[in-house]
Design an enzyme around this catalytic site. Structure first.
Site: not given
Length: 434
Positions: A263, A266, A365, A424
């Protein structure tokens, strides 16, 4: 490493304050980027193709005269697929097959039921008509993103999928284009940045407007996606990648260290955290980090990420580890334990849970099957992975019988009167006999 990765202990009095500070990530906007994106969006909305061509030529160093110069024919995608090695082509196809098999189980169907008086109620599920897929281009190219975004859209039944991918300096990534061929992307334009997002959101003379935009991008792309939301849908504005590993001290410390690296590589803002019940194992993981880090091609990025946002945390037991994990609500959670299955039920907030020593996040991934587009920045508390459901919409079906109107009309009228909405109320009472 130039500095040690921080080591924390849940017994420390200021532990949770320190943890919250570590988790904090300001996704604040850069004024220069925001101003530039505003100008680009306005230009594309106003002049369409002209602005798209101008910005693409400027930013990607091209010399296009018409949008047709920026659209790739199907033959180009097929040629890219044919250019791959047998190993690459087989890996891409196998990954695509696994992702498709998983996502086919997510497809929702329409349903309805009829009440005793003949009133018919239900929900109609329909796919979006047209979706835009943004894919980073050039050297920062991710064919896995094509698979993870295009396949659930196609499984959902999206009629037309338009991919935009920048080609700076004319550089095309064969794997990305091959992934587009395998997944059945309908049209591909070699444009990127905020101008590509604007073209998809507003439509131009040559590029049709889409209903939703998905896929990752840089800060300009993220800003543009935020700004066009409402005109079109978007998947999410994702933050830095995250992994949280819970360990009981079993397993190989080298494996854990490399999972943290996976990780951290990245970017410098990525976050890698270990929660472990065994202080000795934490020492061994730290030693592995120091030994393995110099061998990594992206050593500087990993080092900065671990120093700035990483942590090795000693916890009292696995119950506490799971409680802390729910507080963190990580994008990726690895249960690196001998009896990992027993702890799945303790986890309420995580984008994806990887169970056991063999379930390395990297498989998720690329080829495990579930989607790798996951909620970040603690948003797993309220959001989900990208899936087929993101490309389907639901419409309520209401067919009230004459008998049903006699029963429902007075109820609706009383409530409408209570809200001060007399039209209504009268509209409902008109259907009531007597």
């Amino acid at each position: 490493m130039s500095e040690q990765i921080r080591r924390l202990d849940s017994r420390d009095g200021d532990f949770f304050a320190t943890l919250d500070a570590l988790l904090a990530f300001e996704s604040g906007t850069d004024e220069k980027i925001e101003n530039a994106v505003t100008d680009i969006l306005n230009a594309v909305r106003t002049t369409g193709d002209v602005a798209v061509i101008e910005y693409t030529n400027r930013f990607d160093r091209l010399d296009a005269r018409h949008i047709a110069d920026l659209e790739l024919p199907r033959e180009a995608l097929d040629e890219a697929l044919a250019s791959l090695s047998d190993a690459q082509r087989q890996a891409l196809q196998l990954a695509a097959d696994r992702v498709e098999a998983y996502h086919r189980r997510q497809r929702a169907e329409s349903w309805e039921y009829t009440e005793a008086d003949g009133t018919r109620l239900g929900q109609i599920v329909t796919p979006l008509d047209r979706v835009g897929l943004y894919v980073p281009g050039g050297r920062a190219a991710y064919p896995s993103s094509v698979l993870m975004n295009a396949i659930p859209a196609k499984v959902a039944g999206v009629k037309e999928l338009i991919m935009v991918v920048p080609t700076p300096g004319g550089e095309r990534n064969a794997l990305v284009l091959a992934a587009a061929a395998i997944t059945g992307v309908d049209r591909v334009f070699t444009i990127g940045g905020a101008q590509a997002v604007a073209a998809l959101a507003y439509g131009t003379q040559s590029i049709p407007q889409v209903d939703k935009i998905v896929g990752p991008g840089n800060a300009y792309v993220a800003s543009a996606k935020r700004r066009v939301f409402g005109t079109v849908g978007i998947d999410m504005v994702a933050g830095p990648s995250e992994v949280l590993v819970i360990s009981d001290g079993s397993g190989d410390p080298d494996w854990v260290a490399m999972d943290l690296f996976a990780q951290a590589e990245h970017d410098e803002l990525a976050q890698s955290i270990l929660l472990c019940t065994d202080a000795d194992f934490i020492d061994r993981v730290y030693a592995s980090i120091e030994t393995l880090l110099p061998t990594m091609p992206r050593q500087d990025t990993i080092d900065a990420s671990l120093r700035n946002r990483g942590a090795l945390i000693k916890v009292n037991d696995l119950d506490e580890a799971c409680a802390i994990a729910n507080r963190i609500a990580p994008e990726h959670l690895e249960l690196s334990m001998e009896q990992a299955e027993e702890w799945i039920g303790k986890i309420r907030h995580a984008g994806a849970i990887f169970v056991g020593h063999w379930s390395v996040e990297a498989l998720g991934d690329y080829c495990a099957g579930p989607n790798h587009v996951l909620p970040t920045m603690r948003s797993a508390r309220f959001s989900s992975p990208l899936g087929v459901y993101d490309f389907q919409k639901r419409t309520s079906l209401i067919q009230v019988s004459e008998a049903g109107a006699q029963h429902l009309g007075p109820i609706a009228a009383i409530l409408a009167d209570g809200e001060g909405l007399q039209a209504h109320a009268r509209s409902a009472r008109y259907r009531v006999k007597g």
